[in-house]
Scaffold this active site. Structure first.
Site, mmCIF file in Angstrom:
data_model
loop_
_atom_site.group_PDB
_atom_site.id
_atom_site.type_symbol
_atom_site.label_atom_id
_atom_site.label_comp_id
_atom_site.label_asym_id
_atom_site.label_seq_id
_atom_site.Cartn_x
_atom_site.Cartn_y
_atom_site.Cartn_z
ATOM 1 N N CYS A 124 -11.362 -8.133 11.476
ATOM 2 C CA CYS A 124 -11.089 -6.708 11.894
ATOM 3 C C CYS A 124 -12.013 -5.755 11.196
ATOM 4 C CB CYS A 124 -9.351 -6.551 11.385
ATOM 5 S SG CYS A 124 -9.218 -4.704 11.582
ATOM 6 N N LYS A 162 2.627 8.718 11.730
ATOM 7 C CA LYS A 162 1.434 8.067 11.216
ATOM 8 C C LYS A 162 -0.100 9.055 11.494
ATOM 9 C CE LYS A 162 -0.832 3.742 10.379
ATOM 10 N NZ LYS A 162 -1.064 2.203 10.422
ATOM 11 N N CYS A 174 -10.001 -3.352 8.478
ATOM 12 C CA CYS A 174 -9.458 -3.826 7.544
ATOM 13 C C CYS A 174 -10.735 -4.280 6.534
ATOM 14 C CB CYS A 174 -8.592 -5.041 7.638
ATOM 15 S SG CYS A 174 -7.182 -4.743 8.526
ATOM 16 N N HIS A 208 -4.444 -1.578 12.487
ATOM 17 C CA HIS A 208 -5.163 -0.629 13.148
ATOM 18 C C HIS A 208 -5.258 -0.741 14.534
ATOM 19 C CE1 HIS A 208 -6.754 -1.599 9.085
ATOM 20 N NE2 HIS A 208 -7.405 -0.286 9.454
ATOM 21 N N HIS A 263 -5.805 10.161 1.578
ATOM 22 C CA HIS A 263 -6.745 9.920 0.466
ATOM 23 C C HIS A 263 -6.482 11.005 -0.786
ATOM 24 C CE1 HIS A 263 -9.796 8.857 3.874
ATOM 25 N NE2 HIS A 263 -9.297 7.969 3.459
ATOM 26 N N LYS A 307 -6.728 9.379 14.272
ATOM 27 C CA LYS A 307 -7.639 10.302 14.956
ATOM 28 C C LYS A 307 -7.251 10.527 16.539
ATOM 29 C CE LYS A 307 -11.830 9.488 12.512
ATOM 30 N NZ LYS A 307 -13.030 8.455 12.154
ATOM 31 N N CYS A 364 -4.757 -6.442 15.713
ATOM 32 C CA CYS A 364 -4.368 -6.331 14.258
ATOM 33 C C CYS A 364 -3.477 -5.274 13.914
ATOM 34 C CB CYS A 364 -5.838 -5.506 13.425
ATOM 35 S SG CYS A 364 -5.423 -4.796 11.819
ATOM 36 N N HIS A 398 -8.963 12.723 4.067
ATOM 37 C CA HIS A 398 -7.774 13.279 4.597
ATOM 38 C C HIS A 398 -6.671 13.464 3.780
ATOM 39 C CE1 HIS A 398 -6.099 9.207 5.130
ATOM 40 N NE2 HIS A 398 -7.101 8.755 5.838
HETATM 41 N N1 MSP Z 1 -12.407 1.152 0.660
HETATM 42 C C1 MSP Z 1 -11.303 0.500 0.448
HETATM 43 C C2 MSP Z 1 -10.821 0.438 -0.879
HETATM 44 C C3 MSP Z 1 -11.483 -0.316 -1.905
HETATM 45 S S1 MSP Z 1 -10.960 -0.302 -3.420
HETATM 46 C C4 MSP Z 1 -11.845 -1.192 -4.172
HETATM 47 C C5 MSP Z 1 -10.403 1.215 1.632
HETATM 48 N N2 MSP Z 1 -10.589 2.659 1.660
HETATM 49 S S2 MSP Z 1 -9.797 3.646 2.435
HETATM 50 O O1 MSP Z 1 -10.713 4.911 2.704
HETATM 51 O O2 MSP Z 1 -9.379 3.178 3.588
HETATM 52 O O3 MSP Z 1 -8.409 4.019 1.766
HETATM 53 C C6 MSP Z 1 -8.643 4.504 0.275
HETATM 54 C C7 MSP Z 1 -7.328 4.816 -0.262
HETATM 55 O O4 MSP Z 1 -6.656 5.784 0.523
HETATM 56 C C8 MSP Z 1 -6.413 3.558 -0.441
HETATM 57 O O5 MSP Z 1 -5.806 3.189 -1.396
HETATM 58 C C9 MSP Z 1 -5.364 3.851 0.793
HETATM 59 O O6 MSP Z 1 -4.177 3.000 0.654
HETATM 60 C C10 MSP Z 1 -5.173 5.386 0.767
HETATM 61 N N3 MSP Z 1 -5.076 5.803 2.051
HETATM 62 C C11 MSP Z 1 -5.583 5.965 3.260
HETATM 63 N N4 MSP Z 1 -4.522 6.636 4.146
HETATM 64 C C12 MSP Z 1 -3.298 6.657 3.569
HETATM 65 C C13 MSP Z 1 -2.174 7.571 3.842
HETATM 66 N N5 MSP Z 1 -1.978 7.718 4.995
HETATM 67 N N6 MSP Z 1 -1.344 7.854 2.771
HETATM 68 C C14 MSP Z 1 -1.623 7.435 1.596
HETATM 69 N N7 MSP Z 1 -2.469 6.717 1.179
HETATM 70 C C15 MSP Z 1 -3.539 6.280 2.065
HETATM 71 O O7 MSP Z 1 -9.377 0.914 1.627
#
Ligand code: MSP
Length: 519
Positions: free
Chosen positions: A126, A298, A129, A147, A21, A301, A144, A18
């Site tokens: 959780c 925020k 997390c 979440h 990411h 889903k 949590c 999304h």
């Molecule tokens: N798998 C772990 C990270 C392991 S690193 C050794 C994880 N994955 S995640 O898919 O949940 O998130 C991946 C990255 O995307 C994280 O740095 C997280 O902060 C970022 N983001 C997820 N949602 C986000 C937003 N809505 N906005 C900005 N970044 C966000 O955590």
């Protein structure tokens, strides 16, 4: 600067990528492209985090094997990054064989040297997390806080890592290195969390979590996902406990881990402790960016407001991702939260990229053709009153990047564009031409074009396609290193023919943009 090694967080593959990411990968790609203008050897690592209970449960709910789910979604991340022109050097998947083996050996080493021990434990887990939560951090309803789900009560015999053994050393490191955690205001949060840390569980019972890397010699336990995930930063460049590869020797310690603020604890407490236990140097910087909301809400889903980055490109019929990259990168000051909205996106990129920057180049080249048949004459080369400001901007932009102030750097570049536009207005080359002051007119146009080369170079990390188009029309070598830029970039002689002048960015709502996308 001999090398620059930078990483993103690796994304969970329980869903498709999304915009959140994408935000992180765009920021990191921009940092990588900027440093490639300062150093010849940039290594940019990204990838996917594929083990753990969350993936196991999602796969089961979709009637797939975890591996099938990972293969499918990991591919979607790769495709999205391609569409966004994210030029990573390496994409690691935590299900890669070499990574799994290296993680097993890291775990074994830590166990053999006494940093990991076995212990019976009951806690609240959780799966969102992928960690145990402290009961005092839950909401009033026992959920949590991130979440909004009830954590599971887990009672297991697990392996534990002696995090408390490293507490004082980590506090000392953070205090002695104010640029270890950036932006600096986040360091206090971490120091606060450190006061309360305890040893952490680093394995799960196989009876509960099957989708994980086996502990060597104890097939009833799988290795905790965060040891597995964090280790990607060293396994990807060839670390193993026996002997380090040449790449590992060259690139470690990492220059920066770019991550979201939600996973700072794992990167600035757990990871440094694991590295200290492995006797490896710590990262130079950990940069925690903020979160992106959609229309100030925020993403979730359940609200149905999850936006995929490729859908934005499609909705606006965009030929390349530059406008989206620029908008995302400038959406929030360093480390703060940002927002995406279609309206704001359109307005901002139309104003900055089309009206200010694109038009400036287009108008200036058109005048050069109209008055001088596209030729820059030797007498047009004079002292450039914008030169000092433009080269000063290069230094300011470099300083911003050294502090990961990506939006602030973009703002500086646009200020230079604005100052150049003002110079054109103030000096009115069309009036000079009317008054037949042709040398002065040519000087003004040449001064602007010289500065446009610097602007093309500075905007390149954000908008690589636009920058290439600009450079082509200016006959400017975009591979020029930032430190080699001067205020004298345009060569004397024929620069351009009328038919080679093309707008570098069409307004998103213009008919032309619509037509060109449909072509
Ligand atoms: N798998 C772990 C990270 C392991 S690193 C050794 C994880 N994955 S995640 O898919 O949940 O998130 C991946 C990255 O995307 C994280 O740095 C997280 O902060 C970022 N983001 C997820 N949602 C986000 C937003 N809505 N906005 C900005 N970044 C966000 O955590």
């Amino acid at each position: 600067m001999e090398k620059y090694y930078l990483t993103t967080a690796i994304d969970y593959v329980n869903g498709a990528p999304h915009i959140g990411h994408a935000y992180e990968k765009i920021l990191t790609d921009i940092i990588a492209k900027h440093y490639s203008q300062r150093c010849d050897d940039v290594f940019f690592l990204t990838g996917t985090d594929e083990h753990g209970i969350k993936i196991q449960k999602t796969a089961a709910a979709q009637g797939k094997t975890p591996k099938e789910l990972c293969d499918e979604n990991s591919q979607k991340f790769k495709e999205a990054w391609k569409a966004l022109d994210i030029d990573y050097t390496k994409f690691i998947r935590t299900t890669d064989d070499y990574h799994e083996k290296a993680v097993q050996h890291i775990f074994k080493k830590l166990y053999e040297q006494g940093d990991i021990y076995k212990h019976s434990y009951e806690g609240l887990y959780c799966s969102g997390c992928e960690c145990f939560l402290n009961p005092k951090d839950l909401t009033e309803d026992g959920l949590c806080p991130d979440h909004l789900k009830k954590p599971e009560v887990v009672s297991e015999e697990n392996y534990f890592f002696k995090l408390t053994k490293y507490k004082d050393a980590i506090i000392k490191h953070i205090k002695e290195h104010p640029d270890f955690i950036l932006p600096e205001f986040r360091a206090n949060e971490v120091l606060h969390q450190l006061e309360e840390i305890q040893d952490i569980s680093v394995s799960r019972a196989k009876s509960n979590v099957q989708w994980g890397i086996d502990v060597l010699g104890d097939e009833d336990q799988s290795i905790y996902v965060w040891i597995d995930a964090l280790s990607n930063y060293i396994t990807a460049i060839g670390y193993n406990t026996e002997n380090a590869s040449d790449d590992f020797k060259k690139y470690w310690p990492v220059d920066v881990h770019v991550i979201g603020k939600d996973i700072l604890k794992f990167h600035s407490i757990y990871w440094p402790a694991f590295l200290m236990a492995l006797d490896l140097p710590l990262p130079k910087h950990i940069f925690a960016h903020g979160w992106i909301t959609i229309d100030e809400t925020k993403m979730s889903k359940s609200l149905g407001n999850v936006v995929s980055p490729t859908s934005v490109l499609e909705n606006f019929n965009m030929e390349h991702p530059d406008a989206f990259r620029y908008y995302m990168a400038s959406s929030a000051p360093c480390g703060r939260d940002g927002n995406y909205s279609d309206e704001d996106f359109k307005e901002k990129v139309n104003a900055h990229l089309a009206n200010s920057m694109g038009n400036l180049l287009n108008r200036t080249l058109s005048m050069l053709v109209k008055y001088f048949d596209g030729e820059v004459k030797a007498e047009f080369k004079a002292e450039n009153p914008l030169g000092k400001k433009a080269l000063g901007t290069v230094q300011i932009v470099k300083n911003h990047f050294d502090n990961f102030e990506i939006a602030e750097a973009a703002q500086e570049i646009i200020s230079l564009v604005d100052a150049t536009n003002k110079y054109v207005q103030d000096n009115a080359p069309w009036t000079l031409a009317k008054e037949e002051k042709m040398v002065e007119c040519g000087q003004v146009l040449t001064n602007v074009l010289d500065i446009m080369c610097i602007i093309a170079s500075l905007i390149y990390p954000y908008c690589p396609n636009i920058a290439k188009d600009m450079a082509r029309q200016l006959s400017f070598d975009l591979s020029t290193k930032l430190d080699d830029l001067t205020a004298d970039n345009i060569k004397v002689g024929k620069l351009i023919e009328k038919e080679d002048i093309k707008p570098v960015f069409l307004r998103l709502d213009s008919e032309l943009a619509d037509k060109s996308a449909k072509k």
